[in-house]
Write a protein that holds these residues in place. Structure first.
Motif, PDB file in Angstrom:
ATOM      1  N   PRO A  66     -18.174  11.407  -9.840  1.00 28.55           N
ATOM      2  CA  PRO A  66     -18.043  10.761  -8.534  1.00 28.55           C
ATOM      3  C   PRO A  66     -16.586  10.547  -8.144  1.00 28.55           C
ATOM      4  O   PRO A  66     -15.796  10.010  -8.912  1.00 28.55           O
ATOM      5  CB  PRO A  66     -18.754   9.421  -8.743  1.00 28.55           C
ATOM      6  N   ARG A  67     -16.249  10.991  -6.945  1.00 31.12           N
ATOM      7  CA  ARG A  67     -14.900  10.771  -6.414  1.00 31.12           C
ATOM      8  C   ARG A  67     -14.680   9.282  -6.128  1.00 31.12           C
ATOM      9  O   ARG A  67     -13.572   8.765  -6.259  1.00 31.12           O
ATOM     10  CB  ARG A  67     -14.738  11.586  -5.132  1.00 31.12           C
ATOM     11  N   MET A 113     -11.020  14.495   3.478  1.00 30.50           N
ATOM     12  CA  MET A 113     -12.380  14.912   3.781  1.00 30.50           C
ATOM     13  C   MET A 113     -13.306  14.606   2.616  1.00 30.50           C
ATOM     14  O   MET A 113     -12.921  14.730   1.454  1.00 30.50           O
ATOM     15  CB  MET A 113     -12.409  16.414   4.073  1.00 30.50           C
ATOM     16  N   ASN A 114     -14.522  14.163   2.942  1.00 28.79           N
ATOM     17  CA  ASN A 114     -15.508  14.049   1.877  1.00 28.79           C
ATOM     18  C   ASN A 114     -16.174  15.407   1.660  1.00 28.79           C
ATOM     19  O   ASN A 114     -15.913  16.375   2.385  1.00 28.79           O
ATOM     20  CB  ASN A 114     -16.523  12.935   2.176  1.00 28.79           C
ATOM     21  N   VAL A 115     -17.031  15.484   0.625  1.00 29.64           N
ATOM     22  CA  VAL A 115     -17.634  16.771   0.283  1.00 29.64           C
ATOM     23  C   VAL A 115     -18.556  17.250   1.396  1.00 29.64           C
ATOM     24  O   VAL A 115     -18.649  18.453   1.667  1.00 29.64           O
ATOM     25  CB  VAL A 115     -18.389  16.676  -1.063  1.00 29.64           C
ATOM     26  N   ALA A 116     -19.227  16.315   2.072  1.00 19.32           N
ATOM     27  CA  ALA A 116     -20.107  16.685   3.177  1.00 19.32           C
ATOM     28  C   ALA A 116     -19.336  17.430   4.257  1.00 19.32           C
ATOM     29  O   ALA A 116     -19.803  18.445   4.797  1.00 19.32           O
ATOM     30  CB  ALA A 116     -20.780  15.443   3.750  1.00 19.32           C
ATOM     31  N   GLN A 117     -18.144  16.950   4.588  1.00 17.94           N
ATOM     32  CA  GLN A 117     -17.319  17.624   5.595  1.00 17.94           C
ATOM     33  C   GLN A 117     -16.882  19.003   5.117  1.00 17.94           C
ATOM     34  O   GLN A 117     -16.830  19.956   5.907  1.00 17.94           O
ATOM     35  CB  GLN A 117     -16.108  16.767   5.933  1.00 17.94           C
ATOM     36  N   SER A 118     -16.587  19.121   3.839  1.00 23.86           N
ATOM     37  CA  SER A 118     -16.216  20.429   3.287  1.00 23.86           C
ATOM     38  C   SER A 118     -17.371  21.424   3.396  1.00 23.86           C
ATOM     39  O   SER A 118     -17.153  22.634   3.478  1.00 23.86           O
ATOM     40  CB  SER A 118     -15.795  20.289   1.820  1.00 23.86           C
ATOM     41  N   LEU A 119     -18.608  20.890   3.429  1.00 24.08           N
ATOM     42  CA  LEU A 119     -19.787  21.738   3.591  1.00 24.08           C
ATOM     43  C   LEU A 119     -20.112  22.006   5.058  1.00 24.08           C
ATOM     44  O   LEU A 119     -21.073  22.706   5.364  1.00 24.08           O
ATOM     45  CB  LEU A 119     -20.994  21.074   2.919  1.00 24.08           C
ATOM     46  N   GLY A 120     -19.321  21.409   5.955  1.00 25.57           N
ATOM     47  CA  GLY A 120     -19.521  21.653   7.383  1.00 25.57           C
ATOM     48  C   GLY A 120     -20.282  20.568   8.117  1.00 25.57           C
ATOM     49  O   GLY A 120     -20.616  20.740   9.297  1.00 25.57           O
ATOM     50  N   LEU A 127     -18.847  15.238  -6.761  1.00 27.69           N
ATOM     51  CA  LEU A 127     -19.589  14.427  -5.806  1.00 27.69           C
ATOM     52  C   LEU A 127     -18.684  13.416  -5.103  1.00 27.69           C
ATOM     53  O   LEU A 127     -17.615  13.072  -5.600  1.00 27.69           O
ATOM     54  CB  LEU A 127     -20.685  13.650  -6.534  1.00 27.69           C
ATOM     55  N   ASP A 128     -19.193  12.902  -3.977  1.00 27.23           N
ATOM     56  CA  ASP A 128     -18.566  11.720  -3.388  1.00 27.23           C
ATOM     57  C   ASP A 128     -19.043  10.461  -4.103  1.00 27.23           C
ATOM     58  O   ASP A 128     -18.246   9.571  -4.417  1.00 27.23           O
ATOM     59  CB  ASP A 128     -18.892  11.632  -1.896  1.00 27.23           C
ATOM     60  N   MET A 172     -15.208  10.196   6.609  1.00 22.62           N
ATOM     61  CA  MET A 172     -13.789  10.391   6.255  1.00 22.62           C
ATOM     62  C   MET A 172     -13.356   9.263   5.317  1.00 22.62           C
ATOM     63  O   MET A 172     -13.601   8.097   5.585  1.00 22.62           O
ATOM     64  CB  MET A 172     -12.944  10.368   7.525  1.00 22.62           C
ATOM     65  N   LEU A 173     -12.726   9.617   4.222  1.00 19.82           N
ATOM     66  CA  LEU A 173     -12.292   8.638   3.240  1.00 19.82           C
ATOM     67  C   LEU A 173     -10.819   8.337   3.429  1.00 19.82           C
ATOM     68  O   LEU A 173     -10.002   9.222   3.634  1.00 19.82           O
ATOM     69  CB  LEU A 173     -12.514   9.194   1.828  1.00 19.82           C
ATOM     70  N   HIS A 174     -10.482   7.051   3.349  1.00 23.71           N
ATOM     71  CA  HIS A 174      -9.082   6.646   3.457  1.00 23.71           C
ATOM     72  C   HIS A 174      -8.504   6.527   2.064  1.00 23.71           C
ATOM     73  O   HIS A 174      -9.059   5.894   1.191  1.00 23.71           O
ATOM     74  CB  HIS A 174      -8.984   5.302   4.174  1.00 23.71           C
TER      75      HIS A 174
END
Length: 314
Positions: free
Chosen positions: A183-184, A10-17, A217-218, A1-3
């Motif tokens: 990159p985000r 949400m980071n991209v990994a979380q968006s992917l589940g 990307l993150d 989780m990014l602050h």
């Protein structure tokens, strides 16, 4: 989780589940299509699952070979390496677009500029957009099942002069439903987060991508393109192991530029031996063991493409 400024994102990994602490990795082979030796090396890595994906330089002479092979192997992830620079003195290339002026994209010889700074200074955004579309259309017409897009030498990011072409490339990627290498979260060479001013600038670009529905990307990572002082394969491998051990949670992409080392490569390339090191690096048992030991999860660009298209579907 990014602050982010008092809120959580949400980071991209979380968006992917995946979970908030999961570390996902894409390994991309850049410069596909550069020459036959590079094509052969990258194709072997793709077929063996050593790299996640590759991106084709459509203006280059061997792009057609790369594209037709990729069309026959559509289960493999291949994107377009959007190209606006031509860095080698002995081998040059220029625009794909043929239906109008390209004068702001080329030198007096008709080739792309040698460096990103020259391109940034002189390029007309309209001509940039036309060339972006032309390179993607050429890949699609040759049958490539494009999974993503990225950029050769960072020419579109404005890294040299601050004059970027991200608006153009993000709008084009949105139109074709392609995620883009952006990159985000900006990292320094030591892997630490960039200072606030630079970090905020990167975040604003990512927010524009979000607005257009383009998945990015993150984190974006890579070791120096050119050989370092006293560098050996073993010292290079040690640096890559360190990079892998310090991945942040989210989706990271590591860029490599692998190639067979041949007379063809030596004829024009200034760093042929480094390209050979990168060809072997991710086959190395020590690298593979590091990925396993660190619990790093391989992911594909086509996963990000599916996410993007699911979010933008009417």
């Amino acid at each position: 989780m990014l602050h982010d400024g008092g809120r959580f994102q949400m980071n991209v990994a979380q968006s992917l589940g995946y979970g908030p602490q999961d570390r996902l990795l894409i390994i991309n082979a850049d410069d596909y299509g550069l020459c036959h030796s590079t094509n052969s090396g990258i194709q072997s890595l793709l077929q063996d699952g050593v790299v996640s994906s590759a991106t084709i330089m459509m203006p280059c002479a061997w792009a057609r070979e790369a594209a037709l092979w990729s069309a026959r192997h559509s289960q493999l992830d291949v994107g377009v390496h959007l190209t606006f620079t031509s860095e080698w003195s002995a081998m040059k290339w220029g625009p794909v677009y043929r239906d109008g002026p390209v004068d702001s994209l080329v030198t007096s010889e008709g080739y792309f500029c040698k460096d990103a700074k020259s391109f940034e200074r002189q390029a007309d955004p309209v001509q940039v957009r036309q060339e972006l579309n032309a390179q993607i259309k050429m890949a699609l017409q040759l049958g490539v099942n494009l999974t993503h897009a990225d950029n050769h030498m960072g020419s579109l990011y404005g890294l040299q002069t601050g004059r970027n072409f991200l608006k153009q490339v993000l709008e084009v990627c949105a139109n074709y439903g392609l995620p883009f290498r952006l990159p985000r979260n900006l990292l320094l060479e030591n892997g630490q987060l960039a200072p606030a001013e630079l970090a905020n600038q990167a975040r604003k670009h990512a927010e524009e991508a979000d607005r257009l529905g383009v998945v990015v990307l993150d984190y974006l990572l890579g070791l120096p393109f050119r050989s370092q002082a006293n560098e050996t394969y073993d010292s290079f491998k040690v640096e890559m192991i360190k990079l892998l051990q310090h991945l942040h949670p989210g989706v990271s992409e590591i860029i490599i530029h692998p190639s067979l080392v041949t007379d063809e490569l030596y004829a024009f390339h200034e760093e042929p031996l480094k390209r050979g090191m990168e060809l072997e690096l991710f086959r190395d048992p020590d690298i593979q063991e590091t990925i396993r030991a660190e619990g790093i999860i391989p992911v594909k660009w086509r996963d990000l493409r599916a996410l993007q298209r699911s979010q933008t579907r009417p």
